[in-house]
Design an enzyme around this catalytic site. Structure first.
Site, short mmCIF file in Angstrom:
data_model
loop_
_atom_site.label_atom_id
_atom_site.label_comp_id
_atom_site.label_asym_id
_atom_site.label_seq_id
_atom_site.Cartn_x
_atom_site.Cartn_y
_atom_site.Cartn_z
CG LEU A 117 -2.27 -1.14 1.05
CD1 LEU A 117 -2.91 -1.23 2.26
CD2 LEU A 117 -2.62 -0.78 0.06
CG ASP A 165 4.81 2.01 -4.83
OD1 ASP A 165 4.21 1.91 -5.35
OD2 ASP A 165 4.94 1.55 -3.57
O1 PMV Z 1 3.75 -3.84 -4.06
P1 PMV Z 1 4.34 -2.88 -4.60
O2 PMV Z 1 3.78 -1.64 -4.13
O3 PMV Z 1 6.13 -2.73 -3.40
O4 PMV Z 1 4.24 -2.40 -6.02
C1 PMV Z 1 5.43 -3.50 -7.00
C2 PMV Z 1 5.08 -3.35 -8.42
C3 PMV Z 1 5.96 -4.41 -9.29
O5 PMV Z 1 5.32 -3.87 -10.62
C4 PMV Z 1 5.63 -4.95 -8.72
C5 PMV Z 1 7.55 -2.98 -9.03
C6 PMV Z 1 7.08 -2.29 -8.61
O6 PMV Z 1 8.59 -1.26 -9.38
O7 PMV Z 1 6.87 -1.24 -10.49
#
Ligand code: PMV
Length: 305
Positions: free
Chosen positions: A99, A142
């Site tokens: 999240l 993110d």
């Molecule tokens: O779980 P999270 O929020 O760390 O998301 C990872 C998303 C991925 O596409 C798997 C990795 C990234 O760096 O985008």
């Protein structure tokens, strides 16, 4: 002296695809968030948080190393000595759940330091420094969605596309309580791509296509179509090997309660599941069904145009 806040985030569709050239459709998730407060206090630069407290410098260990990097870089950008400040951090975002806890705490910290000095800077770039410490080689989605605070289509190395909401959507996010590691999940997909390239590539193509269709459905306000893209993406995530029986149990429960679509969100191998409900009442029933199926927590978030 200065306060900074930032929401959490969810990846609606496109995780893993974005690592391999696709788009990630990401939403801010204000049901959880981070808050930082900077106060003057003589002595070394310090962090005080429920998770870790201590001095922020080049030697700060995990889990605060990323925050130390972002704090030092922010102060250096401002031309201010890294001392005589205490940063108090509080967050309602579960750790290791996908999240956006690391990016949101970094964004809150950077914003609080900037507010304390009455200045502005490129918050996204400063947050990215923290994310590199936490995740190795993150796509940057993110930090981008959390700093912008708007639904975005994010592709690595390209301008971010804002995705306006064409209708009201009700999302339910449930935490499996199983902590996961983005780096490991990304590495396991890379491994599949070398051991079974045809299978891995086909699944990634499905995810990339589903992310584009999900953005279009969002803009049209078409919840039914959005739910179907979520289900297709989940099937591909299963093929990639990043889903787990615990996550699937929550997904089955959400669909059983009438969700229009349900999938894991983030890197997978644990973390959270998200489901799309038709309205607020049904969102309550979907959340209840996921709690009954073992979710540690469930949040409901409404998105309106
Ligand atoms: O779980 P999270 O929020 O760390 O998301 C990872 C998303 C991925 O596409 C798997 C990795 C990234 O760096 O985008």
């Amino acid at each position: 002296m200065g306060i900074g806040t930032a929401p959490g985030k969810v990846l609606l569709v496109g995780e893993h695809g974005v690592v391999h050239g696709g788009v990630a459709f990401a939403l801010p998730f204000p049901a959880v968030g981070a808050r930082a407060e900077v106060v003057a206090a003589p002595g070394p630069l310090r962090l005080e948080s429920p998770l870790w407290s201590g001095e922020l410098d080049e030697d700060t260990p995990m889990p605060a190393r990323g925050l130390a990097k972002a704090a030092l870089a922010t102060l250096s950008t401002l031309g201010v000595p890294a001392r005589d400040l205490v940063i108090r951090m509080d967050a309602t975002i579960p750790l290791g759940a996908g999240l956006g806890s690391s990016a949101a705490t970094a964004a809150a910290l950077v914003r609080a330091l900037l507010a304390a000095h009455g200045r502005e800077a490129d918050v996204d770039a400063l947050v990215h420094l923290a994310e590199q410490e936490a995740h190795g080689n993150p796509s940057g989605v993110d930090g981008r969605v959390i700093v912008l605070g708007q639904p975005i289509g994010f592709r690595r190395g390209e301008a971010t596309r804002l995705v306006p909401t064409g209708g009201a959507f009700h999302l339910v996010v449930a935490d499996s309580g199983v902590s996961r590691n983005t780096r490991e999940a990304v590495a396991s997909v890379t491994e599949l791509l070398s051991s079974d390239p045809a299978r891995g590539q086909a699944a990634l193509e499905t995810i990339k296509q589903a992310a584009l269709e999900a953005m279009e459905a969002w803009q049209r306000g078409d919840a039914g179509a959005l739910g179907r893209t979520m289900d297709r993406a989940q099937e591909a995530l299963v093929t990639l090997g990043v889903s787990t029986p615990v996550l699937e149990q929550l997904i089955v429960a959400a669909r059983g309660a009438g969700a229009l679509g349900a999938k894991l969100t983030g890197a997978g191998m644990g973390g959270c599941v998200l489901a799309l409900a038709t309205d607020a009442d049904q969102a309550g029933r979907v959340a209840e069904a996921m709690r009954a199926a073992g979710a540690r927590r469930a949040w409901i978030q409404e998105y309106t145009p």
